[in-house]
Enzyme design. Structure first.
Site, mmCIF file in Angstrom:
data_model
loop_
_atom_site.group_PDB
_atom_site.id
_atom_site.type_symbol
_atom_site.label_atom_id
_atom_site.label_comp_id
_atom_site.label_asym_id
_atom_site.label_seq_id
_atom_site.Cartn_x
_atom_site.Cartn_y
_atom_site.Cartn_z
ATOM 1 N N SER A 241 -10.553 -5.764 10.202
ATOM 2 C CA SER A 241 -11.892 -5.313 9.978
ATOM 3 C C SER A 241 -12.542 -6.539 9.439
ATOM 4 O O SER A 241 -12.119 -7.065 8.386
ATOM 5 C CB SER A 241 -12.011 -4.052 8.875
ATOM 6 N N GLU B 116 -6.696 -0.505 15.504
ATOM 7 C CA GLU B 116 -7.241 -1.581 14.655
ATOM 8 C C GLU B 116 -6.209 -2.445 14.214
ATOM 9 O O GLU B 116 -5.145 -2.369 14.002
ATOM 10 C CB GLU B 116 -7.658 -0.957 13.365
ATOM 11 N N ARG C 158 1.745 1.114 10.246
ATOM 12 C CA ARG C 158 1.404 1.542 8.662
ATOM 13 C C ARG C 158 2.540 1.471 8.029
ATOM 14 O O ARG C 158 3.358 2.333 7.877
ATOM 15 C CB ARG C 158 0.994 3.111 9.018
ATOM 16 N N ARG D 259 0.655 -1.300 0.026
ATOM 17 C CA ARG D 259 0.011 -0.126 0.127
ATOM 18 C C ARG D 259 0.831 1.262 0.022
ATOM 19 O O ARG D 259 1.753 1.227 0.691
ATOM 20 C CB ARG D 259 -0.811 0.110 1.425
ATOM 21 N N ARG E 228 0.973 -6.078 12.968
ATOM 22 C CA ARG E 228 0.317 -5.310 14.138
ATOM 23 C C ARG E 228 0.113 -6.366 15.346
ATOM 24 O O ARG E 228 -0.094 -6.023 16.444
ATOM 25 C CB ARG E 228 -1.097 -4.943 13.456
#
Length: 427
Positions: free
Chosen positions: A351, A348, A276, A261, A389
């Site tokens: 999801s 987070e 991130r 990303r 994470r």
């Protein structure tokens, strides 16, 4: 992709519910205007094509009767010219309508909390108490760098910011985490998949990353190829343009992949650590279900993700995202956030989303209902979990005052019995 027939029937309802996602009502009006223009052109073209067929029959009859057909031939030329122009107009209008429609997000489920920001999201439940220490806990990047298991500086030299080297026990811990996740999902009936890491534009469109989010990905210059931002893309597109046999439903797939990303628009956010990254590992879950089963399957998927955290002994909570904070393709999303002691907040880590038939319409994934009629499946996707994470959460929650990190018990078999990561055993 939304169903244009339903939008025609209920424009005000769509304006209201999409408005909770930040969509201006003028966008719906523009779509309906293009839809009407397309249908009007289609009717005119079909009428002219019928007229052309009638004139052709008249010409054939005249020739059989050795009569002069000059007038009819000239008329057919005029009709043919008009049909060609209409077909060109139709192609243009269809492309314009498709462009508008492809940029509209999914309709939120009526039970989703209404709001444009995360502030309106609702906590469903909380598991475990925030980890407490009798010393000042360090951020995971400091823990990892001090132990010599994470190297951000050399990764920046080699690749740039937001990359990392895992070293020794750090690399083993990452591998232990994702193997544990894959094994747990297999117990829940998921089929493990090793998919392609580069996909074409049709696949990116099918899961709705394209056209709206092209700036968020890495594309291969000069080719119709993109590095996957998530395994959701190759997994969901596995059945693109297919009819899934009804007896196979529900289908459960899981995969470990790297994800790439660009993190466009995230300047200044999480510039340190594993939260991130431009490249990271993630275990993904994807489901294909009948519409009537999809919300039960969403709850099951969320449980599959939280099961990982339960067994790792990490505190977390589950929230239902507000309408404006969900991903583009989601109708409902449960976010799982893990406790990060050094940041003193939940972050987070997964999801889990029900996209209903939104992706299936774009990807043309169908099944036959009990009457034999073709219907679109519902697709679901969820992180199970974001591996980096999870490693970050382990480093922060299991750190010790002497700088070592205790390995969660469920991971020790994957690390050949190692109980702690220390400077001495980091090999």
């Amino acid at each position: 992709m939304l169903d244009i027939r339903q939008i025609r029937k209920n424009p005000d309802e769509y304006k209201k519910r999409l408005g909770t996602r930040g969509v201006e009502p003028e966008k719906i009006d523009a779509l309906l205007e293009k839809d009407k223009e397309r249908r009007d052109l289609l009717v005119e073209a079909e009428n002219l094509k019928k007229q052309r067929n009638d004139v052709s029959a008249e010409i054939a009859k005249a020739k059989r009767n050795k009569e002069d057909a000059t007038a009819q031939i000239e008329k057919m030329r005029e009709v043919g010219t008009r049909i060609k122009a209409l077909d060109e107009d139709l192609d243009r209008v269809e492309a314009e309508e498709q462009d508008i429609a492809s940029r509209l997000p999914n309709l939120p489920n009526p039970t989703v909390p209404v709001g444009l920001t995360e502030a309106e999201s609702v906590e469903l439940y909380k598991v475990g108490k925030p980890t407490e220490f009798d010393f000042e806990p360090k951020n995971h990047w400091d823990v990892g760098e001090d132990l010599g298991i994470l190297d951000f500086e050399r990764a920046a030299k080699v690749s740039g910011a937001r990359f990392v080297y895992y070293l020794g026990a750090g690399a083993k811990l990452e591998r232990a985490v994702y193997n544990f996740m894959l094994d747990e999902h297999a117990k829940e009936g998921f089929t493990e998949v090793l998919p392609p890491y580069i996909v074409n534009a049709a696949s990116m469109y099918g899961t709705s990353q394209f056209p709206k989010f092209k700036e968020d990905v890495y594309q291969v210059n000069g080719e119709d190829m993109t590095l996957i931002p998530t395994a959701e893309v190759p997994l969901t597109n596995y059945y693109r343009d297919e009819v899934i046999p009804t007896e196979k439903l529900p289908v459960y797939l899981t995969a470990l992949t790297p994800c790439f990303r660009s993190e466009a628009g995230s300047a200044g956010r999480d510039t340190r650590g594993l939260i991130r990254m431009h490249q990271f590992n993630k275990v993904e879950m994807v489901k294909f279900t009948k519409p009537e089963d999809s919300y039960d399957e969403l709850e099951k998927m969320t449980k599959c993700a939280t099961n990982i955290l339960d067994k790792l002994g990490l505190p977390y909570h589950v929230i239902t995202l507000s309408s404006g904070d969900m991903s583009f393709s989601a109708a409902m999303t449960h976010d799982i956030e893990v406790w990060m002691p050094a940041q003193n907040k939940y972050r987070e880590i997964s999801s889990c989303s029900n996209c209903e038939d939104f992706q299936a319409r774009r990807s043309h994934i169908q099944y036959r209902d009990k009457n034999g009629k073709l219907q679109f499946v519902h697709t679901l996707n969820g992180s199970g979990l974001a591996v980096g994470r999870t490693v970050a959460a382990i480093l922060e929650n299991y750190q010790n005052e002497d700088g070592s990190v205790t390995i969660p018990e469920v991971l020790r078999p994957y690390m050949h019995g190692m109980e702690k990561i220390t400077l001495e055993n980091n090999k």
